[in-house]
Scaffold this active site. Structure first.
Site, PDB file in Angstrom:
ATOM      1  N   ASP A 144       0.857  -1.182   0.000  1.00 54.72           N
ATOM      2  CA  ASP A 144       0.000   0.000   0.000  1.00 54.72           C
ATOM      3  C   ASP A 144       0.895   1.235   0.000  1.00 54.72           C
ATOM      4  OD1 ASP A 144      -3.094   0.582   0.764  1.00 54.72           O
ATOM      5  OD2 ASP A 144      -1.770   2.165   1.504  1.00 54.72           O
ATOM      6  N   PHE A 175       0.366   6.012 -10.702  1.00 50.88           N
ATOM      7  CA  PHE A 175      -1.013   5.793 -11.152  1.00 50.88           C
ATOM      8  C   PHE A 175      -1.944   5.398 -10.003  1.00 50.88           C
ATOM      9  CE2 PHE A 175       1.592   4.732 -14.886  1.00 50.88           C
ATOM     10  CZ  PHE A 175       0.951   5.442 -15.880  1.00 50.88           C
ATOM     11  N   THR A 225      -6.189  14.569 -13.326  1.00 50.74           N
ATOM     12  CA  THR A 225      -7.491  14.358 -13.957  1.00 50.74           C
ATOM     13  C   THR A 225      -8.160  15.662 -14.386  1.00 50.74           C
ATOM     14  OG1 THR A 225      -9.759  13.592 -13.507  1.00 50.74           O
ATOM     15  CG2 THR A 225      -8.493  14.282 -11.617  1.00 50.74           C
ATOM     16  N   TYR A 275     -13.003  13.389  -5.286  1.00 55.69           N
ATOM     17  CA  TYR A 275     -12.015  12.778  -6.187  1.00 55.69           C
ATOM     18  C   TYR A 275     -11.148  13.851  -6.839  1.00 55.69           C
ATOM     19  CZ  TYR A 275      -9.996  10.731 -10.345  1.00 55.69           C
ATOM     20  OH  TYR A 275      -9.109  10.370 -11.319  1.00 55.69           O
ATOM     21  N   LYS A 319      -6.905  14.826  -6.074  1.00 55.64           N
ATOM     22  CA  LYS A 319      -5.825  14.887  -7.071  1.00 55.64           C
ATOM     23  C   LYS A 319      -5.260  16.314  -7.177  1.00 55.64           C
ATOM     24  CE  LYS A 319      -5.877  10.705  -9.099  1.00 55.64           C
ATOM     25  NZ  LYS A 319      -4.739   9.946  -9.621  1.00 55.64           N
ATOM     26  N   PHE A 368      -8.617  13.047 -19.616  1.00 57.25           N
ATOM     27  CA  PHE A 368     -10.034  13.153 -19.911  1.00 57.25           C
ATOM     28  C   PHE A 368     -10.605  11.722 -19.859  1.00 57.25           C
ATOM     29  CE2 PHE A 368     -10.985  17.634 -20.498  1.00 57.25           C
ATOM     30  CZ  PHE A 368      -9.737  18.138 -20.173  1.00 57.25           C
ATOM     31  N   HIS A 428     -17.990   3.245 -15.813  1.00 57.82           N
ATOM     32  CA  HIS A 428     -17.679   3.997 -17.028  1.00 57.82           C
ATOM     33  C   HIS A 428     -18.569   3.600 -18.205  1.00 57.82           C
ATOM     34  CE1 HIS A 428     -13.557   4.634 -15.100  1.00 57.82           C
ATOM     35  NE2 HIS A 428     -14.278   5.728 -14.958  1.00 57.82           N
ATOM     36  N   ARG A 438     -18.117  14.078 -24.145  1.00 59.58           N
ATOM     37  CA  ARG A 438     -16.839  13.853 -23.471  1.00 59.58           C
ATOM     38  C   ARG A 438     -15.737  13.616 -24.507  1.00 59.58           C
ATOM     39  NH1 ARG A 438     -19.493  15.447 -20.097  1.00 59.58           N
ATOM     40  NH2 ARG A 438     -19.928  14.721 -17.996  1.00 59.58           N
ATOM     41  N   ARG A 487     -27.195  12.220 -14.254  1.00 60.36           N
ATOM     42  CA  ARG A 487     -26.411  11.777 -13.090  1.00 60.36           C
ATOM     43  C   ARG A 487     -25.892  13.037 -12.409  1.00 60.36           C
ATOM     44  NH1 ARG A 487     -21.319   7.832 -14.194  1.00 60.36           N
ATOM     45  NH2 ARG A 487     -20.483   9.750 -15.094  1.00 60.36           N
TER      46      ARG A 487
HETATM   47  N1  UFG Z   1     -22.919   7.671 -18.806  1.00 64.25           N
HETATM   48  C1  UFG Z   1     -24.180   7.198 -19.113  1.00 64.25           C
HETATM   49  N2  UFG Z   1     -24.526   5.957 -18.663  1.00 64.25           N
HETATM   50  C2  UFG Z   1     -23.673   5.164 -17.932  1.00 64.25           C
HETATM   51  C3  UFG Z   1     -22.369   5.662 -17.647  1.00 64.25           C
HETATM   52  C4  UFG Z   1     -22.034   6.927 -18.097  1.00 64.25           C
HETATM   53  O1  UFG Z   1     -24.986   7.872 -19.775  1.00 64.25           O
HETATM   54  O2  UFG Z   1     -24.061   4.053 -17.548  1.00 64.25           O
HETATM   55  C5  UFG Z   1     -22.515   9.006 -19.309  1.00 64.25           C
HETATM   56  C6  UFG Z   1     -22.144   9.962 -18.199  1.00 64.25           C
HETATM   57  O3  UFG Z   1     -23.266  10.659 -17.738  1.00 64.25           O
HETATM   58  C7  UFG Z   1     -21.115  10.847 -18.909  1.00 64.25           C
HETATM   59  C8  UFG Z   1     -20.471   9.926 -19.953  1.00 64.25           C
HETATM   60  O4  UFG Z   1     -21.358   8.846 -20.094  1.00 64.25           O
HETATM   61  O5  UFG Z   1     -21.762  11.871 -19.578  1.00 64.25           O
HETATM   62  C9  UFG Z   1     -19.114   9.408 -19.517  1.00 64.25           C
HETATM   63  O6  UFG Z   1     -19.240   8.864 -18.212  1.00 64.25           O
HETATM   64  P1  UFG Z   1     -18.084   8.036 -17.510  1.00 64.25           P
HETATM   65  O7  UFG Z   1     -18.629   7.580 -16.183  1.00 64.25           O
HETATM   66  O8  UFG Z   1     -17.563   7.004 -18.428  1.00 64.25           O
HETATM   67  O9  UFG Z   1     -16.929   9.108 -17.323  1.00 64.25           O
HETATM   68  P2  UFG Z   1     -16.958  10.543 -16.602  1.00 64.25           P
HETATM   69  O10 UFG Z   1     -16.963  11.555 -17.716  1.00 64.25           O
HETATM   70  O11 UFG Z   1     -18.004  10.652 -15.590  1.00 64.25           O
HETATM   71  O12 UFG Z   1     -15.595  10.475 -15.800  1.00 64.25           O
HETATM   72  C10 UFG Z   1     -14.343  10.638 -16.387  1.00 64.25           C
HETATM   73  C11 UFG Z   1     -13.311   9.838 -15.613  1.00 64.25           C
HETATM   74  C12 UFG Z   1     -13.215  10.347 -14.198  1.00 64.25           C
HETATM   75  C13 UFG Z   1     -12.926  11.820 -14.219  1.00 64.25           C
HETATM   76  C14 UFG Z   1     -13.941  12.552 -15.052  1.00 64.25           C
HETATM   77  C15 UFG Z   1     -13.542  13.979 -15.218  1.00 64.25           C
HETATM   78  O13 UFG Z   1     -13.677   8.474 -15.613  1.00 64.25           O
HETATM   79  O14 UFG Z   1     -12.165   9.697 -13.534  1.00 64.25           O
HETATM   80  O15 UFG Z   1     -14.020  11.989 -16.362  1.00 64.25           O
HETATM   81  O16 UFG Z   1     -14.648  14.749 -15.374  1.00 64.25           O
HETATM   82  F1  UFG Z   1     -12.995  12.309 -12.962  1.00 64.25           F
END
Ligand code: UFG
Length: 331
Positions: free
Chosen positions: A51, A73, A117, A141, A145, A170, A190, A222, A282
């Protein structure tokens, strides 16, 4: 180069291990296996189940392997979970990094490439997001960072022989071209892996979180970057590290894709129908996030190869179809 990779059994860390090992670097992995998978790291690579809090043992490891640079990481990475369990995030991500940096100081290691991030920006003032954009993270989160970035700046201010590059990711997706390693999170939140799980029947459907955003098709936009391109930027950053460096780069392709565009690309990649539900937003999701990564392209000579989302999803699909149970089947 002798390189310690923390979190080397995780999704992005394991891709870094693979590329650096292939380039002939002497790689050592540290991972507490809370989220990582032992099977993601080739057996010939020295592996320490440790750890980040175990400072003394990290000092020994750094000295034993004559480590010259640390790629850090290891971290917890879920925004939603960080809101529920902030202390766990600060302990792992912020206190964990402090323990690692203290170990580096004691062992005389003065080079670090740090996984930061886009979440450090919070709600961006302008799109595309530049490194100079105001940082105002909106969840634990992102803050966990952001604090580490500040700590690294302070370390350089105190010791001009230290140098670091912090890379602000991203949306990382995709898998190694040979299909041997890929994304396997438990739980998985994700978009890309969950869309592919829906295509495989591993989950019933995918819910699109929100269709009323101020974007062309109403769903969130995104910036998806291939994990191998992302890792390449780490290697370029490592190769350019100098005394006194305190550099920050966005890593994204610089193009946004909506959730609906990802679903369409996944249909093309898999040739399957993807059972989809349309649900509520969300909490905490900004409408649009994409990077200006000109600085990384200019200063690191970074050239992302997988610039279409189809390539990214194709590579993820190869991994998931070859490993329907992730690393579980392989141990
Ligand atoms: N989404 C859905 N359905 C799902 C999962 C995601 O519609 O089941 C949408 C989310 O609302 C978002 C997009 O898909 O608009 C991407 O979502 P992710 O959860 O894949 O990724 P995030 O953009 O939320 O998160 C990413 C990184 C994080 C980081 C963030 C920075 O995974 O670590 O970008 O904003 F913090």
């Amino acid at each position: 180069m002798n390189i310690l990779i923390t979190g080397g059994a995780g999704y992005i860390g394991s891709h870094a291990v693979k590329q650096l090992h292939a380039l002939g670097h002497a790689v050592v992995v540290l991972d507490n296996l809370v989220r990582g998978h032992r099977a993601a790291v080739p057996t010939e690579i020295p592996f320490y189940e440790l750890d980040l809090a175990e400072t003394d043992r990290i000092v020994e490891l750094l000295l034993r392997h004559e480590v010259e640079v640390v790629m850090h990481f290891a971290a917890l990475t879920y925004v939603g979970e960080s809101v529920q369990k902030p202390l766990w995030y600060y302990r792992n991500n912020t206190a964990g990094a402090m323990s690692l940096f203290e170990a580096m100081e004691r062992a005389g290691v003065k080079r670090c490439v740090f996984s930061s991030t886009a979440a450090t920006y919070g709600e961006p003032d302008e799109i595309p997001i530049r490194e100079t954009n105001r940082q105002a993270p909106i969840n634990p989160y992102g803050r966990s960072k952001w604090f580490v970035e500040a700590i690294l700046r302070d370390i350089v201010a105190a010791d001009p022989a230290f140098g670091f590059v912090a890379l602000r990711y991203f949306n990382v997706a995709g898998a190694a071209a040979d299909g041997t390693i890929g994304e396997d999170h438990e739980p998985e939140t994700h978009l890309v892996p969950n869309v592919l799980y829906a295509a495989m029947g591993k989950r019933e459907n995918i819910t699109v979180f929100g269709t009323d955003y101020a974007t062309p098709d109403g769903t969130c936009v995104r910036d998806y970057v291939h994990v191998d391109d992302l890792v390449e930027a780490h290697i370029l950053a490592m190769n350019t590290l100098r005394d006194g460096d305190a550099r920050f780069y966005n890593l994204g392709i610089g193009r946004g894709y909506s959730v609906k565009e990802i679903l369409d690309a996944a249909k093309r990649a898999t040739g399957r129908d993807i059972p989809t539900k349309f649900g509520a937003r969300r909490p905490g999701d900004p409408a649009r996030l994409y990077a200006c990564s000109d600085a990384a392209q200019r200063e690191l000579a970074w050239k992302p190869r997988h610039t279409s989302v189809d390539e990214i999803i194709d590579s993820a699909w190869r991994w998931h179809t070859a490993h329907p149970d992730g690393y579980d089947a392989s141990g």
